[in-house]
Design a protein around this motif. Sequence first.
Motif, PDB file in Angstrom:
ATOM      1  N   GLN A 208       0.822  -1.213   0.000  1.00  0.00           N
ATOM      2  CA  GLN A 208       0.000   0.000   0.000  1.00  0.00           C
ATOM      3  C   GLN A 208       0.854   1.260   0.000  1.00  0.00           C
ATOM      4  O   GLN A 208       0.365   2.345   0.214  1.00  0.00           O
ATOM      5  CB  GLN A 208      -0.876   0.062   1.246  1.00  0.00           C
ATOM      6  N   HIS A 209       2.134   1.119  -0.238  1.00  0.00           N
ATOM      7  CA  HIS A 209       3.026   2.277  -0.205  1.00  0.00           C
ATOM      8  C   HIS A 209       2.656   3.270  -1.306  1.00  0.00           C
ATOM      9  O   HIS A 209       2.359   2.866  -2.419  1.00  0.00           O
ATOM     10  CB  HIS A 209       4.468   1.806  -0.389  1.00  0.00           C
ATOM     11  N   PRO A 210       2.675   4.584  -0.998  1.00  0.00           N
ATOM     12  CA  PRO A 210       2.294   5.588  -2.006  1.00  0.00           C
ATOM     13  C   PRO A 210       3.081   5.483  -3.309  1.00  0.00           C
ATOM     14  O   PRO A 210       2.545   5.770  -4.366  1.00  0.00           O
ATOM     15  CB  PRO A 210       2.601   6.928  -1.321  1.00  0.00           C
ATOM     16  N   ALA A 211       4.344   5.051  -3.252  1.00  0.00           N
ATOM     17  CA  ALA A 211       5.147   4.988  -4.485  1.00  0.00           C
ATOM     18  C   ALA A 211       4.575   3.988  -5.470  1.00  0.00           C
ATOM     19  O   ALA A 211       4.867   4.039  -6.663  1.00  0.00           O
ATOM     20  CB  ALA A 211       6.583   4.618  -4.167  1.00  0.00           C
ATOM     21  N   ARG A 212       3.722   3.065  -5.006  1.00  0.00           N
ATOM     22  CA  ARG A 212       3.151   2.067  -5.911  1.00  0.00           C
ATOM     23  C   ARG A 212       1.831   2.529  -6.495  1.00  0.00           C
ATOM     24  O   ARG A 212       1.116   1.804  -7.133  1.00  0.00           O
ATOM     25  CB  ARG A 212       2.946   0.750  -5.152  1.00  0.00           C
TER      26      ARG A 212
ATOM     27  N   ASN B 150      -1.497  10.900   5.505  1.00  0.00           N
ATOM     28  CA  ASN B 150      -0.342  10.013   5.303  1.00  0.00           C
ATOM     29  C   ASN B 150      -0.695   8.547   5.490  1.00  0.00           C
ATOM     30  O   ASN B 150      -1.152   7.890   4.581  1.00  0.00           O
ATOM     31  CB  ASN B 150       0.793  10.437   6.228  1.00  0.00           C
ATOM     32  N   ILE B 151      -0.515   8.034   6.687  1.00  0.00           N
ATOM     33  CA  ILE B 151      -0.694   6.602   6.911  1.00  0.00           C
ATOM     34  C   ILE B 151      -2.119   6.143   6.599  1.00  0.00           C
ATOM     35  O   ILE B 151      -2.338   5.015   6.160  1.00  0.00           O
ATOM     36  CB  ILE B 151      -0.283   6.222   8.348  1.00  0.00           C
ATOM     37  N   CYS B 152      -3.113   7.025   6.788  1.00  0.00           N
ATOM     38  CA  CYS B 152      -4.502   6.629   6.551  1.00  0.00           C
ATOM     39  C   CYS B 152      -4.861   6.631   5.067  1.00  0.00           C
ATOM     40  O   CYS B 152      -5.981   6.254   4.709  1.00  0.00           O
ATOM     41  CB  CYS B 152      -5.459   7.561   7.290  1.00  0.00           C
ATOM     42  N   ARG B 153      -3.936   7.057   4.229  1.00  0.00           N
ATOM     43  CA  ARG B 153      -4.140   7.150   2.786  1.00  0.00           C
ATOM     44  C   ARG B 153      -5.456   7.868   2.487  1.00  0.00           C
ATOM     45  O   ARG B 153      -6.375   7.333   1.873  1.00  0.00           O
ATOM     46  CB  ARG B 153      -4.112   5.796   2.093  1.00  0.00           C
ATOM     47  N   LYS B 154      -5.525   9.109   2.951  1.00  0.00           N
ATOM     48  CA  LYS B 154      -6.689   9.981   2.740  1.00  0.00           C
ATOM     49  C   LYS B 154      -7.982   9.331   3.225  1.00  0.00           C
ATOM     50  O   LYS B 154      -8.987   9.261   2.516  1.00  0.00           O
ATOM     51  CB  LYS B 154      -6.811  10.378   1.272  1.00  0.00           C
ATOM     52  N   HIS B 210     -14.048  14.713  -1.332  1.00  0.00           N
ATOM     53  CA  HIS B 210     -13.034  13.749  -1.762  1.00  0.00           C
ATOM     54  C   HIS B 210     -13.145  12.404  -1.064  1.00  0.00           C
ATOM     55  O   HIS B 210     -12.503  11.448  -1.467  1.00  0.00           O
ATOM     56  CB  HIS B 210     -11.638  14.320  -1.492  1.00  0.00           C
ATOM     57  N   TYR B 211     -13.930  12.365   0.026  1.00  0.00           N
ATOM     58  CA  TYR B 211     -13.979  11.113   0.779  1.00  0.00           C
ATOM     59  C   TYR B 211     -15.249  10.318   0.516  1.00  0.00           C
ATOM     60  O   TYR B 211     -15.360   9.172   0.924  1.00  0.00           O
ATOM     61  CB  TYR B 211     -13.860  11.409   2.282  1.00  0.00           C
ATOM     62  N   LEU B 212     -16.226  10.956  -0.155  1.00  0.00           N
ATOM     63  CA  LEU B 212     -17.521  10.288  -0.343  1.00  0.00           C
ATOM     64  C   LEU B 212     -17.371   8.942  -1.044  1.00  0.00           C
ATOM     65  O   LEU B 212     -18.046   7.983  -0.698  1.00  0.00           O
ATOM     66  CB  LEU B 212     -18.459  11.202  -1.152  1.00  0.00           C
ATOM     67  N   ASP B 260      -7.482  -1.846   7.599  1.00  0.00           N
ATOM     68  CA  ASP B 260      -6.207  -2.486   7.949  1.00  0.00           C
ATOM     69  C   ASP B 260      -6.003  -2.318   9.451  1.00  0.00           C
ATOM     70  O   ASP B 260      -5.804  -1.204   9.930  1.00  0.00           O
ATOM     71  CB  ASP B 260      -5.079  -1.814   7.144  1.00  0.00           C
ATOM     72  N   LEU B 261      -6.058  -3.408  10.176  1.00  0.00           N
ATOM     73  CA  LEU B 261      -6.036  -3.334  11.641  1.00  0.00           C
ATOM     74  C   LEU B 261      -4.710  -2.802  12.177  1.00  0.00           C
ATOM     75  O   LEU B 261      -4.681  -1.987  13.103  1.00  0.00           O
ATOM     76  CB  LEU B 261      -6.316  -4.721  12.228  1.00  0.00           C
ATOM     77  N   THR B 262      -3.597  -3.245  11.560  1.00  0.00           N
ATOM     78  CA  THR B 262      -2.278  -2.804  12.036  1.00  0.00           C
ATOM     79  C   THR B 262      -2.166  -1.291  11.979  1.00  0.00           C
ATOM     80  O   THR B 262      -1.729  -0.650  12.930  1.00  0.00           O
ATOM     81  CB  THR B 262      -1.162  -3.422  11.164  1.00  0.00           C
ATOM     82  N   LYS B 263      -2.603  -0.734  10.846  1.00  0.00           N
ATOM     83  CA  LYS B 263      -2.494   0.702  10.694  1.00  0.00           C
ATOM     84  C   LYS B 263      -3.411   1.432  11.664  1.00  0.00           C
ATOM     85  O   LYS B 263      -3.067   2.491  12.189  1.00  0.00           O
ATOM     86  CB  LYS B 263      -2.808   1.110   9.257  1.00  0.00           C
ATOM     87  N   ALA B 264      -4.594   0.863  11.918  1.00  0.00           N
ATOM     88  CA  ALA B 264      -5.506   1.504  12.867  1.00  0.00           C
ATOM     89  C   ALA B 264      -4.846   1.603  14.232  1.00  0.00           C
ATOM     90  O   ALA B 264      -4.949   2.626  14.913  1.00  0.00           O
ATOM     91  CB  ALA B 264      -6.803   0.708  12.949  1.00  0.00           C
TER      92      ALA B 264
END
Lengths: 437, 564
Positions: A208-212, B150-154, B210-212, B260-264
Amino acid sequence: RMHQCFLGVEISELGSHEARVFECIPVEGLLQSELMKLPFGKIGFTKAMSNKWIRVDKTSEGGPLIFRSVQTIVDQVREKLLNVLNGKDAELEEKEKSELKKRRLLSEVTVKSYWITKGSSFSTTITKQETELTPEMIVSGNWKDNKFKPYNFEAMGVPLDCGHLHPLMKVRTQFRQIFLEMGFTEMPTNNFIESSFWNFDSLFQPQQHPARDQHDTFFLSDPALTLDFPQDYLQRVKKVHTEGGFGSQGYKYEWKVEEAQKNILRTHTTAVSARMLYKLAQQKFTPVKYFSIDRVFRNETLDATHLAEFHQIEGVVADYDLTLGDLMGVLHQFFTKLGITKLRFKPAYNPYTEPSMEVFSYHEGLEKWVEVGNSGVFRPEMLLPMGLPEDVSVIAWGLSLERPTMIKYGINNIRELVGHKVNLQMVYDGPICRLDT
Amino acid sequence: MPTVGVKRDLLFKALGRSYTDEEFDELCFQFGLELDEITSEKELISKEQNDSKAAGASDVILYKIDVPANRYDLLCLEGLVRGLQVFKNKLEAPRYVRVSPVSGQPQKLIITKETAAVRPYAVAAVLRDITFTQERYDSFIELQEKLHQNICRKRSIVAIGTHDLDTTSGPFTYTAKPPSEICFQPLNQTKEFTATELMSLYRTDSHLKHYLHIIEDKPVYPVIYDSNGIVLSMPPIINGDHTKISLKTKNVFIECTATDLTKAKVVLDTLVTMFSQYSSQPNLKHVFISSSPHSESTETVAQLLTRMCLLSKLTGVGDQIEVEIPPTRSDIIHACDIVEDAAIAYGFNNITRTTPRSYTVATQFPLNKLTELLRQDVAAAGFTEVLTFALCSKEDVGDKLGKKISETGAAHISNPKTAEFQVARTTLLPGLLKTIAANKKMPLPLKLFEISDVVLKDKSKGVYVGARNSRRFCAVYYNKSPGFEVIHGLMDRTMQLLGVKPLRGEGYHIQAAEDSIFFPGRCAEIFVDGKSVGRLGVLHPNVVTRFELTMPCSALEMDIEPFL
C-alpha cells in the motif's frame, strides 16, 4: 560647400515666392483666388503671411481679398541665395541653412580632399601580394621571391564539420569509468519493463506504499502481468511482508500476489540489483561489487528539473560483516573521483534500507552543503528471504545522472539536455567531460 | 516526505531554549529531519493567493519541518519536541502505561458483523483528564489531519473520530446500516439528515467531497452509536455534532475505523501517546532483545538507544541489551531499526570510515561495452549523438510511419498522463525526427544518431515480463538532398567497425525492400549471415511531413545485439 538648386537659381534671379507675392498686390488688394492662379502663389502666400507682409480680409464681397500690411520688404531669402552664389556661404547661420535646405533651395555637398605623397614602397610597376603557399612555389622555390599577406590572428578558424557526443552520455562514460576503476561489475539493465514483485515486493516495499500508486508509477496494459516467479522465494517474500520472520515483525497486512504480478516501467534500477542478489544467493556466496547506470521512469508532475524518464546511477557492495563505516568509506572513494572530498551524512528513510543516509557535499560556490546522493544498508527482510548468509551485509548508494550533468554543463532546463527538444548547439559546443575538475 | 508546520516560538518554548536558524538546521541534520522552510501564515497566503488576501494574517514565524515518512510520532509539535528533548538528554524517555479509569469499568466499543462488508476493523481509546488550550486543540486537530493524509491514505484505510466523552455514554456500538436508516445531526449543521441526504449535501463541500467515494456505493455505511442511540460518527465522512470536542473537553473518546487493523492501531497509538502529556499516562509495547551491534560498550549503546526514546538496559547476559519499544515507534520492526537509532544518537558523522576488504575485478556488460566503442567511432564519422525519450505516442510509432499500432508489437502504458506516454518506443527513428523538428534553425546538413534501447513485446519462454529491450543503432541525414549515399556510407563504415565484410552470406549485403517508412525504390534491407538486421533508405515524403519536416531525409536503423 553650398550649391544652389535649380529652384534656388530661379529665386536668386527673380526673387523669392513671398517677395513676388508682395510685389504683385495692388493698393486695392488682390483676390486670393486670383493670387492662387499664379505659379508662386501658394507657397508665397503662406510665407508672406507668416512674415506678416500681407493680410487677408475675409469679409469682402467676391471672396477673400489680400492686402499689403507693410510698406516695404526685404527679400532675405533672395539675399542669402545670392550670397551663396557669390561664394559667401560661410556667412550663413545654421538655422538659415537648414531653412533653405528644407525649402529645397539649397543643397549641401561635402567635398573631401586628400594630400598624397610617395610612400617607401612607391613604384611605377604593379606587384600582387600572395596569400598562400602553393605546390608550384615549393617545388620551384620561387616562394622566396613572393610577398605574403599577413594573417589576421584575431579571427577564428573555420568551424570543423565533425560529429559530437551527447553531454549526458559523456558524463555517463565517466561514471562508468569510475566504477570500473573501483572494481565494480556492470549489471545487465536492458529491461525497462519489470514486475512489481522485483521492483517493490522483493525490496520489502509494502503493497500500500504511495510509491506504488497510479500517479507515481507507470503501469502496463500490455503486457499487463508477469506470472512466472521462483515460487519458494515468492512464498518467503509473502511471509516476511505479512507475518515477519527472519528476525522481523513484518508489516502485518494482507499481501496479494495479484499486486506483485502487475508489470510496470521500473522506478529504479534497484530492481535489477535485487535480481542480481537473488541470483548470487542461489550459489555459494562470494563478495561482489555491482553497478548500473540506466533509465528509470516516474509518473510524477513534470517541471524544469524533472522529467518522466531519467537515469539512475547505482552502486552495490555485498560482503561479510559490512558496516556503516564501510559504506562511508566506499562513498568517500567514489566521490573523491568526482573531485568531492568533503562529505557529511544525514539520517534518512528508505523502505528497503536501514540505516539510510543522505550524502551531502560542500559546494564552494554556493557556500553550503548540498545533497549529492542517497545510500543505505539493505534490510534483512530483503536479503534473508533471498537466501543470502546471515552475516552478509549489502550496502548501496545512488544518485541521478542528470543532476551532475546539468551542474557540470550549466544547464537550467532539463528539456534542453534530454529528449528531442535538446539544444543541439549546446551538444556541438560542449567540452570534454572531466568530472574531477 | 510529510511536512509539519510548527510555530517557531512555541517550539523553542517547549524545547526550553532558543536556537538560531542555523543551529536548529544543524540539530535537524543530526536527528534526521529537514528544516524545509521558514515562513509565516501571511507569507504562505501571499504566495498561494495574493497579497491583499494575506493582509489580516499572522506574522508569527512558522518552521516547516520535513519528517521521515515512517515516523508518525514526529507529525506534531508534541512529538517533535519529545523526540528532540530525549535526544539531547533534556528529558527522560517516556514510558507509556495504560491506566484504568478512577471509577467504574473501562469503556467498551462493540463491533458488529455488518461492518465486515464495508470497513471491518475498529480500535478505540480514552484520553482522560486532559486540559486543552487553543494551541493544544489546534495541534490535536492538525495531527488527525496529517495522519489522515499520510498513513490513513486519505481516510481510505483508517479514519479517526474524536469525541467529548462527557456528552455521551457507553457502551458504544460500531455497526453498518443502509444509508436511508442512518439519521443524525452532523458537525456544524443545525438539523438532522439521513446518510443519503448527506452524500448529496457534501458533494459540493470542497473538503469532504473527496472522501464520499470510499463508502458511497456500498449497500451499508459504517456508523457508531452510543448507548442512547446518538450517532457519534459516520466514518470516514463526518462526526456527529452532539459529541464534538471543544476547549472545555476533559475526556476524549477516540475511535479509529479501518480496513487495515495494524495501521488503525498505529494511528490510535500515535494520537494517544502524543497527547498523553496533557493528561496522565498511556501504554507500553513489546520488547526486543538484541546483541550489541557496535564496537562501543554495551552500556554506551544502551545510553544511546535511550536517547532515541528506546528505553534500554543490560540484561546481564553477555553483551545483550533489552530494548523497550514504545507505542510511538511503529517503525521499529527489526533489530536493524534499532541499530539505525543507535547510530543516529552516536552521530553518523562520528563513525570511523573503513573500506570493504574484498578484492574484486570488474567486468563490463558486453552489450554496453560494444555500445560505448561504437558510439565513439560513429561520432568520429561526423554524426552527432542525441538522447531521446523511451516513451511516446501511438502515432509516433504507428500512423506517422504508415504502420498499424497493433502490428508494431509495442508495449502499452495503462495510465498515461498525456499522449506522450502512451507506448514504449519500438524504433528510435521518431525520436531522431522530432529532434530535427525542434532544431530547425540549425545549419544543414543535420546528421544525428542514437544507440539505445527500444521495447518489444515478446511472448517467448524465458522473457518473464512479456517484453524485452532491443539495442538499436539509428542515424538520420537531413539536408537539401536526401544523402542516401552518406547513410549507406555510414552503414558500410559501421560494418567495418564491427569487423563484418561486405560479402553475401558470411558477411553483409543489402537488397531492395518495401517499407511504408521509406520512399518506394529507395529502401534496402540489411542482411548479415543471411539474417535481417535492419533497413536503410530515403524517407517517404509522407513520413517527413508527418513529423513536421520539410527537407529530404535518409535514415538507417539496425539491431546491434546480433554483433555481440
